[in-house]
Each structure stands twice: as structure tokens, then as C-alpha cells.
Design an enzyme around this catalytic site. Structure first.
Site, PDB file in Angstrom:
ATOM      1  N   ARG A  88       4.987 -36.023  39.244  1.00  0.00           N
ATOM      2  CA  ARG A  88       5.003 -34.638  38.781  1.00  0.00           C
ATOM      3  C   ARG A  88       5.247 -33.663  39.919  1.00  0.00           C
ATOM      4  O   ARG A  88       5.257 -32.462  39.701  1.00  0.00           O
ATOM      5  CB  ARG A  88       3.645 -34.330  38.177  1.00  0.00           C
ATOM      6  CG  ARG A  88       3.674 -33.992  36.695  1.00  0.00           C
ATOM      7  CD  ARG A  88       2.219 -33.847  36.297  1.00  0.00           C
ATOM      8  NE  ARG A  88       2.028 -33.178  35.070  1.00  0.00           N
ATOM      9  CZ  ARG A  88       1.760 -33.782  33.919  1.00  0.00           C
ATOM     10  NH1 ARG A  88       1.755 -35.092  33.846  1.00  0.00           N
ATOM     11  NH2 ARG A  88       1.519 -33.071  32.858  1.00  0.00           N
ATOM     12  N   ARG A 127      -1.342 -30.606  17.747  1.00  0.00           N
ATOM     13  CA  ARG A 127      -1.559 -32.017  18.080  1.00  0.00           C
ATOM     14  C   ARG A 127      -3.021 -32.437  17.917  1.00  0.00           C
ATOM     15  O   ARG A 127      -3.936 -31.729  18.282  1.00  0.00           O
ATOM     16  CB  ARG A 127      -1.130 -32.254  19.528  1.00  0.00           C
ATOM     17  CG  ARG A 127      -1.510 -33.629  20.042  1.00  0.00           C
ATOM     18  CD  ARG A 127      -0.847 -33.973  21.316  1.00  0.00           C
ATOM     19  NE  ARG A 127      -1.170 -33.086  22.413  1.00  0.00           N
ATOM     20  CZ  ARG A 127      -0.661 -33.215  23.620  1.00  0.00           C
ATOM     21  NH1 ARG A 127       0.240 -34.155  23.859  1.00  0.00           N
ATOM     22  NH2 ARG A 127      -1.004 -32.394  24.568  1.00  0.00           N
ATOM     23  N   ARG A 172       0.352 -24.596  32.248  1.00  0.00           N
ATOM     24  CA  ARG A 172       0.958 -25.934  32.304  1.00  0.00           C
ATOM     25  C   ARG A 172       2.480 -25.834  32.398  1.00  0.00           C
ATOM     26  O   ARG A 172       3.126 -26.583  33.129  1.00  0.00           O
ATOM     27  CB  ARG A 172       0.547 -26.752  31.065  1.00  0.00           C
ATOM     28  CG  ARG A 172      -0.921 -27.151  31.109  1.00  0.00           C
ATOM     29  CD  ARG A 172      -1.440 -27.613  29.757  1.00  0.00           C
ATOM     30  NE  ARG A 172      -0.851 -28.854  29.293  1.00  0.00           N
ATOM     31  CZ  ARG A 172      -0.985 -29.315  28.054  1.00  0.00           C
ATOM     32  NH1 ARG A 172      -1.704 -28.637  27.162  1.00  0.00           N
ATOM     33  NH2 ARG A 172      -0.417 -30.444  27.702  1.00  0.00           N
TER      34      ARG A 172
HETATM   35  P1  AP5 Z   1      -0.649 -35.076  30.465  1.00  0.00           P
HETATM   36  O1  AP5 Z   1      -1.635 -35.767  29.622  1.00  0.00           O
HETATM   37  O2  AP5 Z   1       0.394 -35.855  31.163  1.00  0.00           O
HETATM   38  O3  AP5 Z   1      -0.036 -33.901  29.591  1.00  0.00           O
HETATM   39  P2  AP5 Z   1       1.429 -33.224  29.545  1.00  0.00           P
HETATM   40  O4  AP5 Z   1       2.432 -33.620  30.529  1.00  0.00           O
HETATM   41  O5  AP5 Z   1       1.072 -31.797  29.513  1.00  0.00           O
HETATM   42  O6  AP5 Z   1       2.047 -33.832  28.323  1.00  0.00           O
HETATM   43  P3  AP5 Z   1       1.444 -33.957  26.924  1.00  0.00           P
HETATM   44  O7  AP5 Z   1       0.604 -35.208  26.823  1.00  0.00           O
HETATM   45  O8  AP5 Z   1       0.750 -32.687  26.552  1.00  0.00           O
HETATM   46  O9  AP5 Z   1       2.739 -34.035  26.037  1.00  0.00           O
HETATM   47  P4  AP5 Z   1       3.779 -35.208  25.741  1.00  0.00           P
HETATM   48  O10 AP5 Z   1       5.063 -34.899  26.390  1.00  0.00           O
HETATM   49  O11 AP5 Z   1       3.171 -36.571  26.014  1.00  0.00           O
HETATM   50  O12 AP5 Z   1       3.954 -34.972  24.189  1.00  0.00           O
HETATM   51  P5  AP5 Z   1       3.420 -35.821  22.938  1.00  0.00           P
HETATM   52  O13 AP5 Z   1       4.199 -37.080  22.804  1.00  0.00           O
HETATM   53  O14 AP5 Z   1       1.930 -35.928  22.937  1.00  0.00           O
HETATM   54  O15 AP5 Z   1      -1.395 -34.210  31.609  1.00  0.00           O
HETATM   55  C1  AP5 Z   1      -2.559 -33.457  31.316  1.00  0.00           C
HETATM   56  C2  AP5 Z   1      -3.095 -32.867  32.622  1.00  0.00           C
HETATM   57  O16 AP5 Z   1      -3.486 -33.923  33.514  1.00  0.00           O
HETATM   58  C3  AP5 Z   1      -2.098 -32.021  33.446  1.00  0.00           C
HETATM   59  O17 AP5 Z   1      -2.027 -30.678  32.997  1.00  0.00           O
HETATM   60  C4  AP5 Z   1      -2.683 -32.155  34.847  1.00  0.00           C
HETATM   61  O18 AP5 Z   1      -3.812 -31.321  35.022  1.00  0.00           O
HETATM   62  C5  AP5 Z   1      -3.165 -33.609  34.869  1.00  0.00           C
HETATM   63  N1  AP5 Z   1      -2.132 -34.553  35.356  1.00  0.00           N
HETATM   64  C6  AP5 Z   1      -1.578 -35.584  34.647  1.00  0.00           C
HETATM   65  N2  AP5 Z   1      -0.683 -36.248  35.398  1.00  0.00           N
HETATM   66  C7  AP5 Z   1      -0.654 -35.621  36.596  1.00  0.00           C
HETATM   67  C8  AP5 Z   1       0.103 -35.827  37.792  1.00  0.00           C
HETATM   68  N3  AP5 Z   1       1.021 -36.831  37.875  1.00  0.00           N
HETATM   69  N4  AP5 Z   1      -0.098 -34.984  38.832  1.00  0.00           N
HETATM   70  C9  AP5 Z   1      -1.009 -33.992  38.768  1.00  0.00           C
HETATM   71  N5  AP5 Z   1      -1.762 -33.729  37.664  1.00  0.00           N
HETATM   72  C10 AP5 Z   1      -1.585 -34.547  36.585  1.00  0.00           C
HETATM   73  O19 AP5 Z   1       3.864 -34.833  21.755  1.00  0.00           O
HETATM   74  C11 AP5 Z   1       3.234 -33.585  21.562  1.00  0.00           C
HETATM   75  C12 AP5 Z   1       3.106 -33.290  20.039  1.00  0.00           C
HETATM   76  O20 AP5 Z   1       4.411 -33.133  19.492  1.00  0.00           O
HETATM   77  C13 AP5 Z   1       2.453 -34.438  19.242  1.00  0.00           C
HETATM   78  O21 AP5 Z   1       1.651 -33.882  18.231  1.00  0.00           O
HETATM   79  C14 AP5 Z   1       3.635 -35.208  18.629  1.00  0.00           C
HETATM   80  O22 AP5 Z   1       3.303 -35.808  17.403  1.00  0.00           O
HETATM   81  C15 AP5 Z   1       4.675 -34.099  18.474  1.00  0.00           C
HETATM   82  N6  AP5 Z   1       6.040 -34.589  18.704  1.00  0.00           N
HETATM   83  C16 AP5 Z   1       6.474 -35.466  19.652  1.00  0.00           C
HETATM   84  N7  AP5 Z   1       7.805 -35.635  19.571  1.00  0.00           N
HETATM   85  C17 AP5 Z   1       8.238 -34.818  18.565  1.00  0.00           C
HETATM   86  C18 AP5 Z   1       9.523 -34.551  17.997  1.00  0.00           C
HETATM   87  N8  AP5 Z   1      10.634 -35.146  18.464  1.00  0.00           N
HETATM   88  N9  AP5 Z   1       9.584 -33.651  16.986  1.00  0.00           N
HETATM   89  C19 AP5 Z   1       8.458 -33.023  16.502  1.00  0.00           C
HETATM   90  N10 AP5 Z   1       7.209 -33.279  16.999  1.00  0.00           N
HETATM   91  C20 AP5 Z   1       7.106 -34.154  18.015  1.00  0.00           C
END
Ligand code: AP5
Length: 216
Positions: A88, A127, A172
Site C-alpha cells: 500500500r 457492506r 481512507r
Molecule cells: P482493508 O481491510 O484492506 O480495507 P480497504 O483497502 O479499505 O478495502 P476494503 O476491504 O474496504 O474494500 P475491498 O476493495 O476489499 O472491497 P470489498 O470486496 O469488500 O484495510 C483496512 C485498514 O487496515 C486500512 O484503512 C489501514 O488502516 C489498515 N491496513 C490494511 N492493509 C494495510 C497496509 N498494507 N498498510 C498499511 N495499513 C494497512 O467490496 C466492498 C463492498 O462492495 C461489498 O459490500 C461488496 O459486496 C460490494 N461489491 C464488491 N464488488 C462489487 C461490484 N463489482 N459491484 C457492486 N458491489 C460490489
């Protein structure tokens, strides 16, 4: 295979990583899930990470790098890994290169999921996941078939993430723009990046990813 799924919060990285675990036998390595497990366990690392995560900021590089190193070598020994939410920052990307060199592995693909910011806020706000098995849902885009019952395990308790609110989402997204997006030219210079339209329905996104992985 080592696949990196890159994209802003809510882009669908976790959704696609879980599918690829099932269809390709790859291991999902989600640094977000690992951190949430540390928070739930009340470990020293979890206590350090909690406030930062709740604020929507990035956890320090050295914490993340230390956390993922062992898991990567275990996953690398199997079919391979999907890196979901890691790297990241450019420093994390450089550390990943060093880890993979030690393991004699290399990155096969970096897939960037492109989604409009307004849609991201919608996705994050709706979500929720099953408290028992972790299956992921969305109020509008992917509700449970029977209201209040998990399709996967019939569990009836669901959880919403504390950082899934419009205010934290702004931080974020800013972290993504400032600290994560610079990874794209880092990998772009090595011709590893492929863009996928993350605005499409889940199955269409999945088909686009499959096409990249199968060299189509
Ligand atoms: P993390 O858990 O990695 O969260 P994120 O990157 O913010 O990503 P999300 O999990 O929120 O989203 P996603 O892309 O996985 O989407 P999803 O598939 O769930 O990180 C959380 C925190 O941890 C960070 O803020 C930071 O503090 C820390 N952290 C983590 N890694 C780090 C690192 N490497 N370095 C530093 N800090 C770190 O989908 C979202 C929703 O949309 C779901 O409800 C799903 O059903 C829906 N959806 C998915 N695809 C579609 C589609 N095509 N159409 C419609 N709806 C859809």
C-alpha cells in the site's frame, strides 16, 4: 502465482480475492483481515493498529512488513497468493520485492480495480459480513437470499466495520491517493499493471480478471 489486487477502499479486492481462492486454489493474504484479527485478539500489534485503522490512516510500514513476511512464505509454498491490500506504499512494494527474491518468486500480475469515488462510498456504506463465517454482503448489491440469514452458514449475526462510514472513508480515500496510487507507476515501469473495470457487476469483473490471469 503471485497476484496483487490494487484499488481504493471498496473497489472489490476482497470479493474477487475470495472467489479466486475458491476457483484457483490461491491463498488470499489480506493485511486488513490480519490486522482485524490482531485487534480482535487484543494483541500488542492489534492495540497499536486499532486507532490508526478506525481513523482510516495507514498502519506503519514496518508493522505491516513484519506481519506479512511469514505468511507470504507459507502461501508461496502452495499454489501462490493473492495480495489483497498489500503493498500500500512504495516502501511496502520494495519490501515485497526483497521478500519474493528471497523466496525465488516473482509478481505475475498487478490488477488495478477502477471504481468511481461516489460508487465506493455507496459500497462501503452498505457492506456487512456474517459474524460466524465471514461471508460478505451488501444491503443493495448483494443481500442475503433470506433476510437476516447467512446464505453460507445460516448464521443470524452480522457485523459492520467501524471504519465503514462516510467520514473515515474520506481519510481512507486520501490515503489511497497520496500513499498507494504511487505504486502504480512503480509496477507500470515493469509492465505488470492491468486495469479492470471495477464498476461492472461482480461476475463481469471476475471474468475480466480471469482473462488477465489466463493471458487472454
Ligand atoms: P482493508 O481491510 O484492506 O480495507 P480497504 O483497502 O479499505 O478495502 P476494503 O476491504 O474496504 O474494500 P475491498 O476493495 O476489499 O472491497 P470489498 O470486496 O469488500 O484495510 C483496512 C485498514 O487496515 C486500512 O484503512 C489501514 O488502516 C489498515 N491496513 C490494511 N492493509 C494495510 C497496509 N498494507 N498498510 C498499511 N495499513 C494497512 O467490496 C466492498 C463492498 O462492495 C461489498 O459490500 C461488496 O459486496 C460490494 N461489491 C464488491 N464488488 C462489487 C461490484 N463489482 N459491484 C457492486 N458491489 C460490489
Amino acid at each position: 502465482m503471485i497476484l496483487i489486487l490494487l484499488g481504493p477502499p471498496g473497489a472489490g479486492k476482497g470479493t474477487q480475492a475470495k472467489r479466486l481462492e475458491e476457483t484457483r486454489g490461491l491463498v488470499q493474504l489480506s493485511t486488513g483481515d490480519m490486522l482485524r484479527a490482531e485487534v480482535a485478539a487484543g494483541s500488542a500489534l492489534g492495540r497499536q493498529a486499532k486507532q490508526i485503522m478506525d481513523a482510516g490512516k495507514l498502519v506503519p510500514d514496518e508493522v505491516i512488513i513484519g506481519m506479512i513476511e511469514g505468511r507470504l512464505s507459507q502461501a508461496g509454498a502452495a499454489h501462490g497468493a493473492i495480495l489483497d491490500g498489500f503493498p500500500r506504499t512504495v516502501a511496502q512494494a520494495e519490501a515485497l520485492d526483497a521478500m519474493l527474491t528471497k523466496l525465488g518468486r516473482r509478481i505475475d500480475h498487478v490488477i488495478e480495480l477502477k471504481v468511481d469515488e461516489a460508487a465506493l462510498i455507496d459500497r462501503i456504506s452498505g457492506r456487512f459480513t456474517c459474524a460466524k463465517c465471514g461471508a460478505g454482503y451488501h444491503d443493495r448489491f448483494k443481500p442475503t437470499a433470506k433476510p437476516g440469514v447467512c446464505d453460507n452458514c445460516a448464521g443470524s449475526e452480522f457485523v459492520r466495520r467501524k471504519d465503514d462510514n462516510p467520514e473515515t472513508m474520506k481519510t481512507r480515500l486520501e490515503a489511497y491517493r497520496q500513499q498507494t496510487a504511487p505504486i502504480l507507476p512503480y509496477y507500470g515501469a515493469r509492465k505488470l499493471v492491468r486495469q479492470v473495470d471495477g464498476m461492472a457487476p461482480v461476475e463481469t469483473v471476475a471474468a475480466q480478471i480471469d482473462a488477465v490471469l489466463d493471458g487472454r
